[in-house]
Motif scaffolding. Structure first.
Motif, PDB file in Angstrom:
ATOM      1  N   TRP A 166       3.633   5.915  -5.556  1.00 29.21           N
ATOM      2  CA  TRP A 166       3.490   5.949  -7.009  1.00 29.21           C
ATOM      3  C   TRP A 166       2.307   6.838  -7.414  1.00 29.21           C
ATOM      4  O   TRP A 166       2.440   7.685  -8.301  1.00 29.21           O
ATOM      5  CB  TRP A 166       3.321   4.526  -7.566  1.00 29.21           C
ATOM      6  N   VAL A 167       1.166   6.651  -6.788  1.00 27.31           N
ATOM      7  CA  VAL A 167      -0.020   7.434  -7.137  1.00 27.31           C
ATOM      8  C   VAL A 167       0.225   8.926  -6.898  1.00 27.31           C
ATOM      9  O   VAL A 167      -0.094   9.762  -7.757  1.00 27.31           O
ATOM     10  CB  VAL A 167      -1.257   6.957  -6.341  1.00 27.31           C
ATOM     11  N   LEU A 168       0.797   9.255  -5.753  1.00 27.16           N
ATOM     12  CA  LEU A 168       1.002  10.675  -5.443  1.00 27.16           C
ATOM     13  C   LEU A 168       2.025  11.331  -6.364  1.00 27.16           C
ATOM     14  O   LEU A 168       1.845  12.492  -6.766  1.00 27.16           O
ATOM     15  CB  LEU A 168       1.411  10.848  -3.979  1.00 27.16           C
ATOM     16  N   ASP A 227      13.388   6.014  -7.643  1.00 25.76           N
ATOM     17  CA  ASP A 227      12.068   5.761  -7.079  1.00 25.76           C
ATOM     18  C   ASP A 227      12.178   5.003  -5.757  1.00 25.76           C
ATOM     19  O   ASP A 227      13.070   4.159  -5.578  1.00 25.76           O
ATOM     20  CB  ASP A 227      11.212   4.940  -8.043  1.00 25.76           C
ATOM     21  N   PHE A 228      11.251   5.294  -4.863  1.00 24.96           N
ATOM     22  CA  PHE A 228      11.171   4.587  -3.587  1.00 24.96           C
ATOM     23  C   PHE A 228      11.039   3.083  -3.815  1.00 24.96           C
ATOM     24  O   PHE A 228      11.676   2.279  -3.138  1.00 24.96           O
ATOM     25  CB  PHE A 228       9.992   5.120  -2.774  1.00 24.96           C
ATOM     26  N   LEU A 284      13.598   5.333   2.042  1.00 21.73           N
ATOM     27  CA  LEU A 284      13.296   6.727   1.716  1.00 21.73           C
ATOM     28  C   LEU A 284      14.595   7.524   1.593  1.00 21.73           C
ATOM     29  O   LEU A 284      14.780   8.295   0.643  1.00 21.73           O
ATOM     30  CB  LEU A 284      12.392   7.354   2.777  1.00 21.73           C
ATOM     31  N   LEU A 285      15.498   7.325   2.540  1.00 24.71           N
ATOM     32  CA  LEU A 285      16.785   8.018   2.516  1.00 24.71           C
ATOM     33  C   LEU A 285      17.611   7.599   1.302  1.00 24.71           C
ATOM     34  O   LEU A 285      18.182   8.449   0.602  1.00 24.71           O
ATOM     35  CB  LEU A 285      17.549   7.743   3.815  1.00 24.71           C
ATOM     36  N   GLU A 286      17.655   6.308   1.036  1.00 24.20           N
ATOM     37  CA  GLU A 286      18.432   5.823  -0.109  1.00 24.20           C
ATOM     38  C   GLU A 286      17.856   6.324  -1.432  1.00 24.20           C
ATOM     39  O   GLU A 286      18.601   6.674  -2.340  1.00 24.20           O
ATOM     40  CB  GLU A 286      18.517   4.299  -0.084  1.00 24.20           C
ATOM     41  N   ALA A 287      16.541   6.354  -1.546  1.00 23.98           N
ATOM     42  CA  ALA A 287      15.906   6.859  -2.768  1.00 23.98           C
ATOM     43  C   ALA A 287      16.203   8.343  -2.953  1.00 23.98           C
ATOM     44  O   ALA A 287      16.447   8.800  -4.076  1.00 23.98           O
ATOM     45  CB  ALA A 287      14.401   6.603  -2.727  1.00 23.98           C
ATOM     46  N   GLU A 288      16.182   9.098  -1.869  1.00 35.31           N
ATOM     47  CA  GLU A 288      16.522  10.528  -1.951  1.00 35.31           C
ATOM     48  C   GLU A 288      17.962  10.699  -2.419  1.00 35.31           C
ATOM     49  O   GLU A 288      18.232  11.499  -3.322  1.00 35.31           O
ATOM     50  CB  GLU A 288      16.338  11.206  -0.595  1.00 35.31           C
ATOM     51  N   ASN A 289      18.873   9.962  -1.806  1.00 36.94           N
ATOM     52  CA  ASN A 289      20.291  10.089  -2.140  1.00 36.94           C
ATOM     53  C   ASN A 289      20.591   9.664  -3.570  1.00 36.94           C
ATOM     54  O   ASN A 289      21.396  10.289  -4.260  1.00 36.94           O
ATOM     55  CB  ASN A 289      21.154   9.304  -1.158  1.00 36.94           C
ATOM     56  N   ALA A 300       0.835  -1.210   0.000  1.00 32.85           N
ATOM     57  CA  ALA A 300       0.000   0.000   0.000  1.00 32.85           C
ATOM     58  C   ALA A 300       0.866   1.256   0.000  1.00 32.85           C
ATOM     59  O   ALA A 300       0.545   2.234  -0.680  1.00 32.85           O
ATOM     60  CB  ALA A 300      -0.940  -0.003   1.198  1.00 32.85           C
ATOM     61  N   LEU A 301       1.964   1.231   0.733  1.00 38.52           N
ATOM     62  CA  LEU A 301       2.834   2.402   0.791  1.00 38.52           C
ATOM     63  C   LEU A 301       3.524   2.650  -0.548  1.00 38.52           C
ATOM     64  O   LEU A 301       3.591   3.791  -1.020  1.00 38.52           O
ATOM     65  CB  LEU A 301       3.868   2.251   1.914  1.00 38.52           C
ATOM     66  N   VAL A 302       4.022   1.604  -1.178  1.00 39.20           N
ATOM     67  CA  VAL A 302       4.656   1.752  -2.494  1.00 39.20           C
ATOM     68  C   VAL A 302       3.647   2.292  -3.502  1.00 39.20           C
ATOM     69  O   VAL A 302       3.950   3.200  -4.278  1.00 39.20           O
ATOM     70  CB  VAL A 302       5.257   0.409  -2.976  1.00 39.20           C
TER      71      VAL A 302
END
Length: 137
Positions: free
Chosen positions: A52-54, A99-100, A90-95, A46-48
């Motif tokens: 994606w939706v947002l 995509d998350f 979340l941190l790794e995707a930002e760095n 659900a979080l993934v």
């Protein structure tokens, strides 16, 4: 003695956060803010899907979406499946500016003992545990 825990589908979270449908958004708000329903379980799937939706459909910035995810993690009203892993991804995707979902795939596969995960995604290949599919042999 069993404890009542309510799970939530992505569409309920989307309505709650975006308020893009007056009727459904109000129903979602009532469900999610009712103390008798809390804590509410949010699965990794659900979080993934929410991220994606947002980002893709609602066109929210990654920064805003990741902040929403962190707000959910910090909230006592929700229990996020594998919360520490979510925070790490979340941190790794930002760095990596990827995509998350890609960060989560890499981390989950590493935990499963995969030597590497092959990908065609140029941003994701900078993550630990990811290898460019074109160079894999």
């Amino acid at each position: 003695m069993s404890v009542f825990v309510l799970g939530v589908d992505t569409n309920v979270l989307v309505r709650f956060l975006t308020r893009d449908d007056a009727v459904q958004s109000e129903i979602a708000r009532n469900i999610l803010t009712s103390r008798e329903n809390q804590p509410i379980h949010i699965s990794l799937v659900a979080l993934v899907e929410l991220v994606w939706v947002l980002t893709k459909l609602k066109r929210w910035s990654r920064r805003d979406v990741f902040e929403v995810c962190r707000d959910l993690l910090r909230s006592g009203d929700f229990v996020i499946e594998s919360a520490a892993l979510v925070e790490q991804c979340l941190l790794e995707a930002e760095n990596a500016k990827c995509d998350f979902a890609d960060a989560l795939i890499a981390a989950v596969n590493m935990r499963a003992g995969c030597a590497t995960t092959v990908t065609f995604d140029h941003d994701a290949r900078t993550l630990a545990g990811m290898t460019a599919a074109e160079t894999f042999s």
